[in-house]
Design a protein around this motif. Structure first.
Motif: not given
Lengths: 479, 479
Positions: B66-82
Motif C-alpha cells: 500500500p502507498l497510503g492516501t493520494q495527496p491533493p489535488p483529489v476529488v475524494n480526500p480519502d482515496i487510496q493510491l493503488p
C-alpha cells in the motif's frame, strides 16, 4: 419655462421621491439579464414594464420593435432578441426634439458572487442613503430618471419643453445586437426630426463632482495566429527539433509595447492629434488624483505621477494591451506541451486623428515584418478581429452648454468635461446615422460598481440626476 | 542455458501465442486508468489480476504494497493510491538478480475520442497483424511479456537463468506518486541483492529497427509570476494609465529562446558536454529521417535538415519550450481585459553536464535581470516548479551488451543506441537508490500512439518482444 417653473419641477421631484424609488424597485426586481438566455423572458418582461409605464405617462406611438433571431453563438438557435422600445412624448414642430437612449437589460448578478443584499431587491441603506441593486446605476436608474421627469411634469400640469423620442434597448450588456441596423433604418423614419441625442449611461469620473462626457476612445482588437505542427506535441520528445509557434508569437507580442505603456509600432504616434495649450489647460481643474487611481486598481501600478498625465493617457492617447493567448497551456501547474497553434490577442485604444484603415495596415505590417525577421518555420496570420472608432464631440455646443447650465443649477458647481477610455459604440452610430450631436450626461458616480457586486446609486445622484435631466431639457429648449 | 535451450524457448513462445494474446486481452479489458478517480477500483482490480497471474506462474513473496492516501489535488480526500505489486521468482544466490519494472495503469481512453474500436477490447487486425487497445504498448504489453517469458519456461520445465524481482506500479501515468519513497525504503529490503534493473516502458525510435535506450533528458519547469493591479481591469478604462503585467511577462518570455530553438540565457550552453567525434559517429547509423520527423509532427517545422542534428537536439542538447500563460485571457474571441496577475510557464530539457542548482540560479537570475531592466511598476516572482535530472548510462555495460545480443538474436540486426528527449524519472531513482545500472529495453514501435487514440502493438513486436526479454535474461545470466 421660467426659473419659477424649474423651482416647481425640482420641488415636485422631491415630493415624488417615494414614487420614484418604487419605480426603480419594480424595475430592479425584473431579472433582465441579456447575457443569460434562460432569463430572456425576464428581459422581455422588462420591455413590457416600460410599455406599461410609458402608456400610463401618456407617451404615444409606443412600439416594441422586434430585432429578429439572435445570431450565433447561442444555446437556443431560435431565441429572439429583446425588442427595442420606442415612444414619443409630444410632436410639436415648434419645439426641439431630443432622442433619449438608455438600456433596460443588466449584467448577471447572484448573491453567491458576494453581494451583501439580494441583487434583484432594491435595498435602501438609510444611513448612507444609497440604493443597492443590479441595474440601479446601469442603466435602470437613468432610464427611470427620464420617466420620472415626465411624471413630474404631468403632475404639475406642465408641458414638456421639448419633444421626446425614447429609444430603450434590451441588449446593451451583450453587444447591442441589432441596434445599429435599427438606428440606420429609423433615422429617416421614427427618428426623423431629432435635433440631438442624450445618452445617460456612464458615470462621473470620481465621487464628488458631476461631469459631462465629450469623448470616447475607439478600440481595434487584433489576433496574431501562429501555426506550426499538426497537433500539440510533447516538449520532451520534440523540444529542440521543431520551431515552436509560442516562441514566434511571444517575440511578436513583445515588439508591440513597452513596460511604460509606450506603443512600439512605428507610425501610430504620428497620427495622434497634438496636444494644444488650450486642451492641456482643460485637465487642470478636473477632480481626480493618483490616489483615486490607485484605490480603483487596488495597487500602486500607475505609470504617471500626476493626474494630468494619467488622464491624458486614459482619454487622448492611444494604448495597447496584451490580453492573452488562445491555444497555449493556461491552467494551474505544469504541462509539458508544445502548442501547435497559438493566437495572441491584443487591442489598441484609438483617439483622434488615428485613421482606422491606416492603423490596421501599420499594425498588421508590423506583425508580419517582425515574424519575417524571425526566419521561422511556422506560418502567421495577423488580422483585425473587430473595431469601433473613437468619438469626440464639441463640449461647448448647444446641448453640452444646456447640460452644463442644468448641472450648475442642480449641483451648484460647473461640471468637469471628461472623456472616457472605453468605447460606447452606439454613440458613434447615433451621430453618424442621425447627423446630430450626442451628449453623454451621466447620473451615477465613478464608484457605483456598474458591472460588479453591490452595484449602487446614491440617492442624491438619483434625485438630483432626475432634476438635472429635467433642467437639461428646459435649458436646451431655449437655445 | 544453451543455444538449444533458447531455440526451444522461442518455439514455446510461438506455441503459446494464443495464450499470450488472451492474457493481454484480459489485461486490456480492465479499465485501470489512474488519472480518473472514479476508475480507481479498476486499477486495484488490475493489481489483483497481476497477483493472480503471478501466483499461478509460481512467483513467491507476492505483496501488494500500500502507498497510503493520494495527496491533493483529489476529488475524494480519502482515496487510496493503488498498490505496488512486488513478487520474486527464484532466490538462488549463485544467480544474478534482475529487477523488472513495469506499470499496470493506463492513460484515459474513450471511443468518443475517435478510436476505431473499443479501447478496452483488445482487437486483433488480422490483415495488418496488429493488436489495438489502451495499454497494449503502454505498458500492459511489456508487463504481460515478462509473465509470458516465465510461463514459457514453466511449460518447458526450465529454470529461469536469473532471479527475478518484479516491481509493477499502478500510478505511472499520474506521476508515479509514492513510488520514489517505496524504492528508497525497499532498496535494502525487498530489492536487496538486485544486480541490475530492466525497464520496458518506452519505444523504438522509428518503426523498423529495434533500439536500446541509454539516455533521457531531464526537465526543469519554471514559472514567472508578474503581479500588478489588485484585480483584472478593463483595458478601455485603465489602458495607458497603469503598468500591465502581461507586457512585462511577454518581454521576459521573449528573452529566453529564439525561433531557431537557441536558448538565449547565458551560461547554459557552457555547461553542455562537448560532442566528441566518437559520440558524433554514433548518430551515423541510426535509423531515422527528417521525413519521419515531419510525419510525426504532421508538418514541415523541423529546425534541422539532417537526421543527425535533429536527433542531437532531441537527445543531447538542452531545449527551452514556452508552454503558456496562466491568468490571461485564453478563450475564443475578444475580451478587453488587463489581467491582474499572469504566470508564464516554460521548461528546459536538461542534458549532461548541466548542474541542476546552477541552472536554476542562472535561469531565475536572468528573469529577474530582464524584469529589472524593464523598470516596471509591477512585481516578479520567478521560481522552479519541479525538476527531474537527466540520465545517461554506459551503453556497453553487461546489461546493455546482453540486451544487444538478445536483440540481434531475435531481430537479426544490431539495435540502434538511442536516447529519449523526455524523462522517465523512475530510471534515475532506481539507479540512485539501488546503486545499479538501468537498461531501457523497449517492446513497441515509435508509432504505437502510447497516449493517443488507437494505441497499438504490432503482433511481431509482442511476440518477438517476449523472445527478446527472455533472451536478455539468458545472455545476462552468463556475463
Amino acid at each position: 419655462m421660467s426659473q419659477l417653473d424649474l423651482d416647481k419641477l425640482f420641488a415636485k421631484i422631491e415630493e415624488l421621491k417615494p414614487k420614484f424609488i418604487e419605480r426603480l424597485t419594480d424595475a430592479v426586481a425584473i431579472k433582465s439579464v441579456s447575457g443569460d438566455e434562460s432569463l430572456r423572458p425576464e428581459v422581455v418582461k422588462m420591455s413590457d414594464f416600460l410599455v406599461k409605464e410609458l402608456t400610463t405617462l401618456g407617451f404615444k406611438d409606443i412600439v416594441q420593435k422586434p430585432l429578429g433571431t439572435q445570431p450565433p453563438p447561442v444555446v437556443n438557435p431560435d431565441i429572439q432578441l429583446p425588442p427595442v422600445v420606442l415612444a414619443r412624448s409630444g410632436s410639436d414642430p415648434s419645439k426641439k426634439t431630443v432622442l433619449i437612449y438608455g438600456h433596460y437589460d443588466v449584467q448577471p448578478a447572484s448573491i453567491e458572487d458576494g453581494w451583501n443584499t439580494d441583487p434583484f431587491v432594491l435595498t435602501h441603506d438609510k444611513v448612507k442613503d444609497i440604493l443597492y441593486g443590479r441595474g440601479s446605476t446601469d442603466d435602470k436608474g437613468p432610464v427611470m430618471g427620464w420617466l420620472n421627469v415626465v411624471e413630474a411634469h404631468n403632475e404639475l400640469g406642465l408641458e414638456l419643453p421639448v419633444n421626446l423620442v425614447c429609444c430603450f434597448e434590451g441588449m446593451e450588456e451583450s453587444g447591442s445586437l441589432g441596434l445599429d441596423d435599427l438606428i440606420a433604418k429609423e433615422a429617416s423614419d421614427y427618428f426623423k426630426g431629432v435635433d440631438t441625442v442624450c445618452i445617460s449611461d456612464n458615470y462621473w469620473l470620481g465621487t464628488k463632482k458631476p461631469v459631462l462626457t465629450y469623448g470616447l476612445r475607439g478600440v481595434h482588437y487584433y489576433e496574431i495566429a501562429i501555426k506550426g505542427p499538426g497537433a500539440d506535441l510533447h516538449s520532451g520528445v520534440f523540444g529542440g527539433m521543431i520551431g515552436e509557434p509560442m516562441t514566434d508569437l511571444i517575440k511578436i507580442m513583445s515588439s508591440l509595447v513597452d513596460s511604460q505603456g509606450k506603443i512600439l509600432i512605428k507610425g501610430i504616434a504620428d497620427m495622434v492629434a497634438p496636444l494644444t495649450p488650450e486642451e492641456d489647460k482643460l485637465y487642470d481643474t478636473i477632480d481626480f488624483s493618483i490616489d483615486e487611481l490607485n484605490a480603483a486598481t487596488g495597487s500602486k501600478t500607475s505609470l504617471h505621477d500626476n493626474k494630468k498625465d494619467a488622464l491624458k493617457h486614459r482619454w487622448r492617447y492611444p494604448s495597447l494591451s496584451l490580453h492573452g493567448v488562445e491555444g497555449a497551456f493556461s491552467g494551474v501547474g505544469a504541462k509539458t506541451v508544445i502548442p501547435a497553434k497559438v493566437i495572441g490577442k491584443f487591442s489598441i485604444r484609438t483617439v483622434p486623428n488615428i485613421e482606422p484603415a491606416k492603423l490596421d495596415k501599420i499594425v498588421i505590417d508590423h506583425c508580419n515584418e517582425v515574424f519575417k525577421s524571425l526566419n521561422s518555420v511556422n506560418s502567421i496570420d495577423a488580422h483585425l478581429l473587430h473595431d469601433g472608432n473613437y468619438w469626440v464631440s464639441d463640449p461647448y455646443n448647444d446641448s453640452f452648454a444646456s447640460a452644463a447650465k442644468a448641472t450648475k443649477h442642480v449641483w451648484g458647481v460647473e461640471p468637469d468635461y471628461t472623456r472616457e477610455g472605453g468605447s460606447i459604440p452606439i454613440t458613434l452610430t447615433f451621430e453618424n446615422e442621425l447627423k446630430t450631436g450626442v451628449l453623454l450626461l451621466p447620473m451615477g458616480r465613478g464608484d457605483d460598481g456598474a458591472h460588479s457586486i453591490n452595484e449602487k446609486l446614491d440617492m442624491s445622484n438619483y434625485i438630483n440626476g432626475c432634476k438635472t435631466l429635467g433642467a437639461y431639457l428646459h435649458y436646451y429648449s431655449k437655445v
